[in-house]
Design a protein around this motif. Structure first.
Motif, mmCIF file in Angstrom:
data_model
loop_
_atom_site.group_PDB
_atom_site.id
_atom_site.type_symbol
_atom_site.label_atom_id
_atom_site.label_comp_id
_atom_site.label_asym_id
_atom_site.label_seq_id
_atom_site.Cartn_x
_atom_site.Cartn_y
_atom_site.Cartn_z
ATOM 1 N N ASP A 100 0.828 -1.208 0.000
ATOM 2 C CA ASP A 100 0.000 0.000 0.000
ATOM 3 C C ASP A 100 0.868 1.266 0.000
ATOM 4 O O ASP A 100 0.518 2.269 -0.620
ATOM 5 C CB ASP A 100 -0.892 -0.038 1.253
ATOM 6 N N ARG A 103 1.566 2.088 -3.317
ATOM 7 C CA ARG A 103 0.353 2.216 -4.121
ATOM 8 C C ARG A 103 0.164 1.039 -5.093
ATOM 9 O O ARG A 103 -0.282 1.232 -6.234
ATOM 10 C CB ARG A 103 0.363 3.534 -4.927
ATOM 11 N N HIS B 3 -5.678 9.074 1.114
ATOM 12 C CA HIS B 3 -5.198 7.704 1.351
ATOM 13 C C HIS B 3 -3.879 7.749 2.131
ATOM 14 O O HIS B 3 -2.895 8.306 1.667
ATOM 15 C CB HIS B 3 -5.007 7.031 -0.006
ATOM 16 N N ASN B 4 -3.892 7.196 3.306
ATOM 17 C CA ASN B 4 -2.678 7.156 4.119
ATOM 18 C C ASN B 4 -2.509 5.733 4.658
ATOM 19 O O ASN B 4 -3.177 5.339 5.625
ATOM 20 C CB ASN B 4 -2.770 8.178 5.264
ATOM 21 N N PRO B 5 -1.616 4.950 4.027
ATOM 22 C CA PRO B 5 -1.467 3.544 4.453
ATOM 23 C C PRO B 5 -1.082 3.401 5.920
ATOM 24 O O PRO B 5 -1.529 2.472 6.597
ATOM 25 C CB PRO B 5 -0.328 3.027 3.562
ATOM 26 N N ASN B 8 -4.140 3.603 8.163
ATOM 27 C CA ASN B 8 -4.917 2.345 8.146
ATOM 28 C C ASN B 8 -4.256 1.295 9.031
ATOM 29 O O ASN B 8 -4.918 0.608 9.805
ATOM 30 C CB ASN B 8 -5.006 1.797 6.713
#
Lengths: 309, 279
Positions: A100, A103, B3-5, B8
């Motif tokens: 992740d 990406r 979106h910030n891995p 999460n």
């Protein structure tokens, strides 16, 4: 794939890496050997963009480390010498998290996660918490982690350090498979034998400088051509010296109290003639046997470096 | 949501253990017991006698108590966030991913604030009890609720910044709790001390202003003003928010430099040979 040009790193007044020149070709495994404090980890930390060079240039997959660090980061999988793992996270989640970060689309990440967990022998540990794995398993999981974004270059800092013999063998087979996959690998170690098993080229670093570079094939060929012979016998030092210095295939020798050690570069027949010559000169030879060649010594000898230790 | 891995992952790690629901349940039960006790005490068992003014007092006590709890709990969740990664040797790998230092810091700030924010949210039904008896109005409760969330975020940001700058978790914890102590105790004592001194030495007219300025940095005082329980001019929360936002932004900028020392190498006078490796 990895090129450095006079790469140097200075902390305050201390020059940790001095004018390092490397050229790691695509699809090859390049090993750097050096004792602790030789500057290996600092050199790698510049290549993985954790620090910037004080001077010189370094390119990884065509990206310059100072001007295009993000390009470099996308091109590499980096395993540091002493790494840790997160608490309360499962192996699968661990790999997906790093995918992740790059990406990687979720479905591809899942597919790679399954494939690489199986590949490094951790498929059964998919649901296990990372911090409950043994050191060897964590090391293999790290290799899988490095592969999640499919980087062309892997930079592994002392990948076998702290592993038991069994884990070392397992890691070695993983590295062999990476090599077969066509990955370009730059790895370090302070144990030469470890590198000889997997590397195509070897370099020795000492006090921040690259002392020598050699192909492993050349090294292996020489290790069969050049041998260490141990001779147990009685005779005066002068007799030993005269017999050994006159044989042009004797590269070096050491007369010890219990045996004489000879570093020999001739053929087996020439070796037999040496024995004959010694007997004729009045040396009473009790034992004459080939001893395992010290690859490290051979490497230094071939590259013109004299062991100082 | 961006979106910030890291965010999460942190949510998953923090919320999956039994600790999170136990802390939330225990906190909610304690606050509920306290609220019922205060309401009951105020009317001495006769709920029909409850006066709106007294109900407002209950609201004040409960919300101030909650503010004290969250201000002192937030550093416990945030002070080791970056230094802990460094100590566990997971930071270097994180920094070789394309994640930017800003993403890493934001992920840490939000994740370490999340549980505290949840504590505040779950106590909202308790405030409705106070509305039942009059006194506080919903706008006041919402203002207090919003201010508490901001305070959690500000303390988390400061603690994460200290955690990045201090390198060691021990030092970052000391610095984070020192910051909270300044916010809650030192500023309060100093502010009221200056105002008290102004009463004793009326010659110095600035003392009152100075005292008031210092008090505006105190979350308990600002929150009390939001409830109109303390007399004074409005909008003292603006100074509070501006001050701590600027302070956190400055410290976090240094934090970015700590994570990636090379970001400042383009500045004049900063030599690459000065750059150290803090990973």
């Amino acid at each position: 794939m990895i090129v450095t040009q006079n790469l140097s790193k200075k902390y305050a007044k201390q020059l940790v890496v001095n004018r390092l020149n490397l050229n790691v070709r695509q699809g090859t495994v390049f090993g750097i050997i050096g004792e602790n404090g030789a500057g290996k980890t600092t050199a790698l930390s510049m290549l993985v963009t954790l620090t910037t060079p004080t001077s010189g240039k370094a390119y990884v997959n065509g990206f310059e480390v100072s001007t295009d660090p993000v390009g470099v980061r996308r091109s590499i999988g980096y395993m540091p010498d002493s790494f840790g793992v997160f608490d309360d996270i499962r192996c699968e989640e661990y790999l997906l998290f790093y995918a992740d970060c790059y990406r990687v689309p979720r479905d591809i990440a899942r597919q790679r996660c399954n494939e690489y967990l199986d590949w490094v022998g951790l498929a059964a540990k998919r649901e296990a918490y990372v911090n409950t794995l043994s050191r060897g398993m964590q090391q293999r999981l790290e290799v899988a982690r490095c592969l999640m974004h499919d980087p062309p270059v892997l930079i592994l800092d002392e990948p076998a350090s702290g592993l038991d013999p069994r884990s070392r063998i397992e890691l070695r087979s993983v590295l062999q498979r990476l090599k077969e996959m066509g990955k370009t690998i730059l790895m370090t170690s302070h144990i030469l034998h470890e590198l000889v098993e997997v590397a195509d080229e070897l370099a020795i670093m000492r006090a921040g400088e690259m002392m020598a570079v050699s192909s492993v094939n050349v090294l292996k060929n020489h290790s069969t051509a050049y041998r260490t012979i141990r001779i147990v016998g009685t005779g005066s030092d002068d007799l030993w010296k005269s017999a050994l210095t006159e044989d042009k295939h004797v590269l070096n020798y050491h007369i010890g109290p219990e045996f004489v050690e000879v570093f020999y570069g001739g053929t087996v027949d020439q070796q037999a003639r040496l024995l004959e010559e010694m007997v004729q000169r009045g040396i009473s030879v009790h034992q004459f046997f080939e001893y395992e060649t010290d690859v490290e010594e051979l490497f230094l000898r071939l590259t013109g470096e004299v062991m100082t230790e | 949501m961006i979106h910030n891995p890291l965010l999460n992952k942190e949510f998953r790690q923090r919320m999956r253990t039994n600790r999170a629901p136990i802390v939330i349940t225990a906190y909610l039960l304690s606050m509920a017991a306290l609220t019922f006790f205060l309401l009951y005490e105020n009317v001495q068992g006769q709920f029909a006698l409850l006066l709106p003014a007294r109900s407002e007092q209950v609201f004040l006590v409960v919300s101030l108590l909650q503010m004290i709890v969250v201000t002192f709990l937030t550093p416990a969740f945030a002070a080791g966030s970056i230094s802990g990664e460094r100590e566990r040797r997971t930071l270097a790998v994180l920094l070789t991913t394309p994640l930017s230092p800003v993403e890493i810091l934001i992920g840490k700030i939000i994740s370490s604030s999340a549980l505290l924010a949840l504590l505040v949210v779950v106590t909202l039904p308790l405030y409705s009890l106070v509305f039942l008896f009059g006194g506080a109005v919903p706008q006041e409760a919402l203002a207090v609720f919003g201010f508490q969330l901001y305070t959690i975020l500000a303390i988390a940001a400061l603690s994460v910044a200290w955690s990045t700058l201090a390198l060691r978790s021990g030092w970052s914890t000391v610095l984070s709790y020192s910051t909270v102590t300044f916010m809650t105790l030192v500023s309060g004592i100093l502010g009221y001390g200056l105002q008290f001194a102004a009463g004793r030495f009326p010659v110095d007219a600035f003392l009152v202003q100075w005292g008031s300025d210092v008090l505006q940095l105190n979350p308990l005082w600002v929150e009390a003003r939001l409830e109109n329980a303390v007399q004074g001019t409005a909008h003292s929360w603006v100074i509070f928010i501006v001050f701590y936002t600027v302070l956190a932004a400055v410290l976090l900028t240094f934090g970015v430099w700590r994570l990636r020392p090379q970001v400042l190498s383009f500045m004049p006078g900063v030599s690459r040979s000065d750059e150290k490796n803090y990973q």
